[in-house]
Enzyme design. Structure first.
Site, PDB file in Angstrom:
ATOM      1  N   GLN A 121     -17.916  17.422  39.289  1.00 30.49           N
ATOM      2  CA  GLN A 121     -18.447  17.741  37.958  1.00 30.49           C
ATOM      3  C   GLN A 121     -17.415  17.404  36.874  1.00 30.49           C
ATOM      4  OE1 GLN A 121     -20.988  21.296  37.214  1.00 30.49           O
ATOM      5  NE2 GLN A 121     -19.232  22.073  36.087  1.00 30.49           N
ATOM      6  N   LYS A 144     -17.327  14.064  34.130  1.00 27.55           N
ATOM      7  CA  LYS A 144     -18.093  13.721  32.935  1.00 27.55           C
ATOM      8  C   LYS A 144     -17.321  13.686  31.632  1.00 27.55           C
ATOM      9  CE  LYS A 144     -22.098  15.206  35.261  1.00 27.55           C
ATOM     10  NZ  LYS A 144     -21.204  15.650  36.368  1.00 27.55           N
ATOM     11  N   TYR A 162     -20.831  15.980  48.611  1.00 27.64           N
ATOM     12  CA  TYR A 162     -20.649  16.555  47.284  1.00 27.64           C
ATOM     13  C   TYR A 162     -19.690  17.745  47.291  1.00 27.64           C
ATOM     14  CZ  TYR A 162     -21.482  18.740  42.786  1.00 27.64           C
ATOM     15  OH  TYR A 162     -21.295  19.282  41.546  1.00 27.64           O
ATOM     16  N   ASN A 211     -27.396  17.101  43.612  1.00 30.00           N
ATOM     17  CA  ASN A 211     -26.338  16.135  43.939  1.00 30.00           C
ATOM     18  C   ASN A 211     -26.795  14.692  43.712  1.00 30.00           C
ATOM     19  OD1 ASN A 211     -25.142  18.459  44.710  1.00 30.00           O
ATOM     20  ND2 ASN A 211     -25.162  18.042  46.907  1.00 30.00           N
ATOM     21  N   SER A 271       1.678   6.340   2.156  1.00 30.85           N
ATOM     22  CA  SER A 271       2.499   7.471   2.548  1.00 30.85           C
ATOM     23  C   SER A 271       2.373   8.557   1.480  1.00 30.85           C
ATOM     24  CB  SER A 271       3.953   7.012   2.672  1.00 30.85           C
ATOM     25  OG  SER A 271       4.811   8.113   2.547  1.00 30.85           O
ATOM     26  N   LYS A 278       4.543   2.418   0.106  1.00 28.39           N
ATOM     27  CA  LYS A 278       4.159   2.108   1.490  1.00 28.39           C
ATOM     28  C   LYS A 278       2.678   1.867   1.713  1.00 28.39           C
ATOM     29  CE  LYS A 278       6.194   3.269   5.114  1.00 28.39           C
ATOM     30  NZ  LYS A 278       6.558   4.052   6.282  1.00 28.39           N
ATOM     31  N   ASN A 332       0.663   1.814   5.332  1.00 26.22           N
ATOM     32  CA  ASN A 332       0.882   1.959   6.773  1.00 26.22           C
ATOM     33  C   ASN A 332      -0.305   1.436   7.587  1.00 26.22           C
ATOM     34  OD1 ASN A 332       3.292   3.307   6.204  1.00 26.22           O
ATOM     35  ND2 ASN A 332       2.211   5.266   6.030  1.00 26.22           N
ATOM     36  N   THR A 391       8.147 -15.816  23.232  1.00 25.00           N
ATOM     37  CA  THR A 391       8.285 -15.104  24.497  1.00 25.00           C
ATOM     38  C   THR A 391       9.460 -14.161  24.273  1.00 25.00           C
ATOM     39  OG1 THR A 391       9.806 -16.718  25.419  1.00 25.00           O
ATOM     40  CG2 THR A 391       7.478 -17.076  25.901  1.00 25.00           C
ATOM     41  N   HIS A 392       9.440 -13.011  24.911  1.00 24.89           N
ATOM     42  CA  HIS A 392      10.468 -11.971  24.692  1.00 24.89           C
ATOM     43  C   HIS A 392      10.566 -11.582  23.214  1.00 24.89           C
ATOM     44  CE1 HIS A 392      11.942 -13.062  28.775  1.00 24.89           C
ATOM     45  NE2 HIS A 392      11.661 -14.292  28.370  1.00 24.89           N
ATOM     46  N   SER A 427     -21.620  23.113  33.181  1.00 25.19           N
ATOM     47  CA  SER A 427     -21.335  21.785  32.629  1.00 25.19           C
ATOM     48  C   SER A 427     -22.310  21.475  31.491  1.00 25.19           C
ATOM     49  CB  SER A 427     -21.450  20.718  33.728  1.00 25.19           C
ATOM     50  OG  SER A 427     -22.682  20.832  34.412  1.00 25.19           O
ATOM     51  N   GLU A 486      -2.330   1.261  14.692  1.00 19.06           N
ATOM     52  CA  GLU A 486      -1.494   2.218  15.435  1.00 19.06           C
ATOM     53  C   GLU A 486      -2.366   3.146  16.276  1.00 19.06           C
ATOM     54  OE1 GLU A 486       2.236   2.473  12.269  1.00 19.06           O
ATOM     55  OE2 GLU A 486       0.739   4.045  12.291  1.00 19.06           O
TER      56      GLU A 486
END
Ligand code: ARG
Length: 463
Positions: free
Chosen positions: A321, A324, A316, A109, A276, A282, A284, A154-155, A22, A289
């Site tokens: 391990q 992480k 343990y 441990n 773009s 464009k 973007n 809403t919606h 590790s 995003e």
């Protein structure tokens, strides 16, 4: 053994080293590991388990190793498996056999559990600070827009007029809960595992309370069996990050929508958008995003560790391990996301005219007419609802929004309304409508300002 067999064996052992190790990721924990070891040695000395001379040698050696790592002079070798063995090996090179005494009354441990606890404590605090900064930024934008109208939805359909400050305050509340979640995680992460040893404690006469004190924990963990393999704080961290990411993602989705031609509510700074490669017109919203997209990977990290932990018998197991990389990745992701979000919001342009224009379609004040009829005409809400629905239809026929209808038109729209008072138009006005929702937590400018005041007070209280 033939030469070929020998080569194969070496090759396999290299592969195994790589599989088992590790070190390439847990080296991130070097400073927490060294801090834990220094405290452990101090405690061993106070308990007369090692001499003062040995303790000083160990501490000096560990500090030199820290220095070597920070100056990038430390030689990382995957055969040492993990950060704990890498540091111990180097300590042996530096101070000889005394180094071996450091591992009295502990195991890797409880050592790794302690390293992670310290690391997660630091990160809970630093992420919370970033959230506080975001809240400060949002509050200062909201402050300038407590009467800038925007369609409340809403919606994703026009519902009722609200102000933009009120809209931002919803995110402020989410980020405040996030802040509190990170901070409160440390209340449960405040028990030092060191000295739990492999799983059952140790026959040596150690003082775990002293170790806990030296490492700024509230107390020593109560059960060696639990704390030598506990990964709850790591999981809480992953969950807290997932929740924050979800909030950032909802906001990002709105920013993507709002920056489109169809909405035009905000203009994202050129630094946070790209063009773009083939469509010259464009711009973007890549950054929102990506902020939205990052949510997927942090949910993934949470789920991975939940699955890793679910079938582990006490105590343990090497499986843990696997905690992480996901934790490091999620932390790095959220820290970057919060910094970027903060700066992007500081540089965003709010197009209040477009927001206001968008309020003039979709009959945002229809509910106000119904409420007016309930209050002034003592109409049952269900009847008022049906009458209002007819007015909306009538207004649609005229190609008008209900907020712009004239009193004559309103009177002509329905028999019940033929003698409706002039004052009703005031209720159909967009800004009046927004301000009429003056209940606690509502959107009126007055309530929005009160909510902002609360937030400012809270921000001051956590400084
Ligand atoms: N690298 C290990 C981990 O991260 C440290 C603990 C190893 N303990 C053991 N008994 N093999 O979990």
């Amino acid at each position: 053994m033939t030469t070929d067999d020998q080569i194969l064996k070496n090759k396999n052992s290299k592969l195994l080293d790589r599989f088992n190790a590790s070190l390439m990721f847990d080296r991130k924990l070097y400073s927490q590991d060294i801090r834990g070891s220094i405290a452990h040695a101090k405690m061993l000395c106070l308990q007369n388990i090692i001499t003062a001379d040995e303790q000083q040698k160990i501490e000096k050696g560990l500090l030199q190793i820290k220095d070597e790592i920070e100056k990038e002079q430390f030689v990382w070798d995957i055969r040492h498996e993990d950060i704990h063995m890498a540091i111990e090996t180097r300590l042996t090179q530096l101070i000889g056999d005394t180094a071996g005494k450091l591992h009295t009354a502990r195991s890797r441990n409880d050592q790794v559990a302690t390293d992670m606890a310290i690391y997660l404590r630091e990160k809970n605090n630093s992420i919370a600070t970033k959230l506080k900064d975001i809240i400060t930024t949002f509050a200062s934008i909201a402050h300038n827009h407590t009467s800038s109208l925007i369609p409340g939805m809403t919606h994703l359909q026009h519902a009722q007029p609200i102000n933009f400050g009120f809209h931002l305050l919803a995110y402020i509340q989410m980020f405040r809960r996030d802040y509190e979640r990170f901070v409160s995680s440390n209340l449960r992460n405040n028990f030092c595992p060191l000295g739990s040893a492999a799983l059952a404690g140790t026959p040596h006469d150690i003082d775990r309370h002293e170790t806990a004190r030296l490492l700024d924990f509230t107390a020593a963990s109560a059960s060696a069996l639990d704390s030598s393999s506990n990964r709850d704080t790591a999981l809480e961290m992953l969950f807290n990050i997932s929740m924050t990411s979800m909030h950032i993602s909802r906001l990002s989705e709105e920013l993507v929508l709002w920056s489109s031609y169809e909405f035009g509510f905000v203009t994202i700074s050129d630094n946070y958008a790209t063009t773009s490669s083939i469509m010259p017109q464009k711009k973007n919203p890549d950054v929102p995003e990506l902020l939205r997209g990052k949510t997927g990977r942090v949910y993934g990290n949470l789920l991975s560790l939940l699955v890793v932990m679910k079938s582990l018998p006490l105590a343990y197991n090497k499986d843990t391990q696997e905690d992480k990389e996901g934790v490091f990745d999620s932390i790095e992701t959220i820290e970057m996301s919060l910094d970027i979000l903060d700066d992007m919001m500081k540089n965003i342009t709010i197009n209040t005219d477009n927001m206001q224009k968008a309020c003039a379609v979709g009959h945002l004040t229809a509910t106000d007419l119904a409420d007016y009829l309930v209050r002034k005409r003592d109409m049952p809400f269900r009847t008022a609802y049906i009458v209002t629905k007819d007015v909306v239809k009538y207004a649609d026929g005229l190609g008008k929004d209900i907020s712009a209808i004239s009193i004559e038109e309103l009177r002509a729209s329905s028999e019940i309304l033929q003698d409706i008072e002039d004052e009703v138009l005031g209720y159909l006005n967009l800004k009046n409508s927004m301000n009429s929702r003056d209940s606690y937590g509502g959107t009126s400018t007055k309530q929005t300002k009160a909510q902002l005041k609360q937030i400012t007070k809270w921000l001051e209280s956590i400084r």
